[in-house]
Design a protein around this motif. Structure first.
Motif, mmCIF file in Angstrom:
data_model
loop_
_atom_site.group_PDB
_atom_site.id
_atom_site.type_symbol
_atom_site.label_atom_id
_atom_site.label_comp_id
_atom_site.label_asym_id
_atom_site.label_seq_id
_atom_site.Cartn_x
_atom_site.Cartn_y
_atom_site.Cartn_z
ATOM 1 N N ILE A 143 39.710 95.380 -12.412
ATOM 2 C CA ILE A 143 40.264 95.122 -11.088
ATOM 3 C C ILE A 143 40.604 96.484 -10.493
ATOM 4 O O ILE A 143 41.290 97.286 -11.125
ATOM 5 C CB ILE A 143 41.542 94.259 -11.154
ATOM 6 N N CYS A 144 40.116 96.756 -9.285
ATOM 7 C CA CYS A 144 40.369 98.055 -8.665
ATOM 8 C C CYS A 144 41.864 98.303 -8.516
ATOM 9 O O CYS A 144 42.631 97.379 -8.242
ATOM 10 C CB CYS A 144 39.691 98.136 -7.297
ATOM 11 N N ARG A 145 42.265 99.555 -8.694
ATOM 12 C CA ARG A 145 43.663 99.915 -8.492
ATOM 13 C C ARG A 145 44.054 99.737 -7.028
ATOM 14 O O ARG A 145 45.178 99.361 -6.725
ATOM 15 C CB ARG A 145 43.885 101.368 -8.897
ATOM 16 N N THR B 185 50.329 89.635 -8.434
ATOM 17 C CA THR B 185 51.276 90.589 -8.987
ATOM 18 C C THR B 185 50.633 91.305 -10.174
ATOM 19 O O THR B 185 49.662 90.814 -10.763
ATOM 20 C CB THR B 185 52.567 89.884 -9.427
ATOM 21 N N LEU B 186 51.176 92.449 -10.526
ATOM 22 C CA LEU B 186 50.543 93.311 -11.519
ATOM 23 C C LEU B 186 50.391 92.633 -12.874
ATOM 24 O O LEU B 186 49.409 92.865 -13.590
ATOM 25 C CB LEU B 186 51.336 94.611 -11.657
ATOM 26 N N ARG C 80 49.478 97.241 -7.156
ATOM 27 C CA ARG C 80 50.351 98.395 -7.392
ATOM 28 C C ARG C 80 51.102 98.820 -6.132
ATOM 29 O O ARG C 80 51.619 99.931 -6.070
ATOM 30 C CB ARG C 80 49.513 99.546 -7.961
ATOM 31 N N GLU C 81 51.115 97.940 -5.133
ATOM 32 C CA GLU C 81 51.866 98.146 -3.896
ATOM 33 C C GLU C 81 51.315 99.285 -3.046
ATOM 34 O O GLU C 81 52.027 99.832 -2.195
ATOM 35 C CB GLU C 81 53.365 98.378 -4.177
ATOM 36 N N LEU D 32 43.393 87.800 -13.562
ATOM 37 C CA LEU D 32 42.580 87.897 -12.348
ATOM 38 C C LEU D 32 41.160 88.340 -12.685
ATOM 39 O O LEU D 32 40.179 87.809 -12.179
ATOM 40 C CB LEU D 32 43.209 88.879 -11.358
ATOM 41 N N SER D 33 41.059 89.342 -13.556
ATOM 42 C CA SER D 33 39.752 89.857 -13.946
ATOM 43 C C SER D 33 38.925 88.790 -14.644
ATOM 44 O O SER D 33 37.731 88.611 -14.366
ATOM 45 C CB SER D 33 39.919 91.079 -14.854
#
Length: 342
Positions: free
Chosen positions: A244-246, A179-180, A278-279, A186-187
């Motif tokens: 982290i890539c978008r 999740t965002l 970001r869904e 995460l990074s």
């Protein structure tokens, strides 16, 4: 032309740079990397850009079948291929009129540093609704190895090549829901794992040889079957310390397809939709396989949509202390060089 695909912003440079030396787009990329890295740094660093962006420089194609070439620049350097950058470049080529838009499906080829890329664009009422591009042939180099990572614990991972080497890890096993609000964590976790794997060993491509240390990590969420031959999974891709890539990335999606096929869980034309923090999502399709020595190589395509954000002219002011013009003068076109000599 600024664009984005899945949230990944790609700045498409359409003019202002001299013709680069090199008989192929790959050779021109190597020239930029070795002798003119100032362009990448200018457009990705303050005050013009941020590390999460990418830049794609349009260059004349050197292959007769391609309508244009493009060189991909990211914070980590010069990848030979990128799915999101290819989707954005293909859209820009259509929006610029370099390839005139036609209703329905239209096909053309671009030339990446990795070679020719087949593009299929769907246009409706003059709008580019989707683009499908070839993913690079992808394969599993290492399956379910493990190591102890300081600050994380024991981590099980697989290594795929899909345009760059990826560590593939199970997000739930590491305590993530993808999740965002987990983005920074995460990074940080991915950085520790990547650095530990790099310290343990390197990787070599079956034809390209040494392509540098492991750069990427892809967090894999649980898989959900949403239809026959159609799987959906939350995903997140680490590309650089702090980044982290978008999007889920095209190459990350290709790496997932390679793993699923390796595990015997993909049939021809099966699809995997990866869903980002970001869904946003990309759809990877398994289109075939062949053998390269010891490796089962997966052929695939990536489908997504790119949106145009802005069209603008970037002004390079050499009196600005944050601009390193000395790294740019030899590739700027005469008009830009004279106007911004500073």
């Amino acid at each position: 032309m600024d664009t984005h695909a899945g949230g990944d912003v790609s700045r498409i440079v359409t003019a202002g740079i001299d013709t680069l030396p090199g008989a192929t787009v790959r050779a021109q990329m190597e020239y930029l990397r070795d002798d003119a890295d100032g362009l990448r740094r200018l457009l990705l660093e303050e005050p013009y850009g941020i590390p999460e962006m990418s830049v794609d420089l349009l260059v004349p194609a050197t292959h007769p079948e391609a309508v244009a070439g493009y060189i991909i620049m990211e914070v980590m350097g010069y990848p030979i291929y990128s799915g999101s950058n290819t989707l954005c470049t293909a859209t820009a080529v259509l929006e610029m009129g370099l390839v005139p838009k036609q209703e329905g499906i239209q096909r053309f080829k671009l030339e990446a540093p990795a070679g020719l890329v087949q593009i299929e664009a769907r246009v409706h009422d003059g709008v580019v609704e989707s683009v499908t591009c070839e993913g690079l042939p992808s394969y599993i180099d290492t399956y379910r190895d493990s190591l102890m990572v300081p600050g994380v614990g024991e981590v099980t991972y697989s290594i795929a090549y899909s345009g760059g080497f990826y560590a593939l890890v199970d997000a739930e096993a590491l305590g993530f829901k993808l999740t965002l609000d987990e983005e920074a964590e995460l990074s940080a976790c991915a950085y520790k794992i990547v650095e530990a794997i790099k310290a343990k060993r390197g990787f070599s491509h079956y034809t390209l040889g040494d392509v540098g240390p492991l750069p990427f990590l892809h967090f894999m969420g649980p898989e959900e079957a949403v239809g026959e031959g159609y799987t959906r999974s939350r995903s997140a891709t680490y590309v650089h310390p702090g980044v982290i890539c978008r999007s889920t990335t095209g190459t990350g999606t290709s790496a997932r397809l390679a793993l699923m096929r390796y595990e015997g869980r993909l049939e021809l034309n099966d699809k995997l939709e990866t869903v980002s923090l970001r869904e946003t999502g990309f759809i990877g399709t398994f289109t075939g396989t062949h053998q390269e020595g010891a490796y089962q190589v997966v052929e695939n395509t990536i489908t997504g949509r790119s949106y145009v954000l802005a069209e603008s002219t970037i002004v390079i002011n050499c009196e600005d202390p944050m601009v390193r013009c000395g790294e740019l003068h030899h590739i700027l076109s005469d008009r830009h060089r004279d106007a911004n000599a500073g």
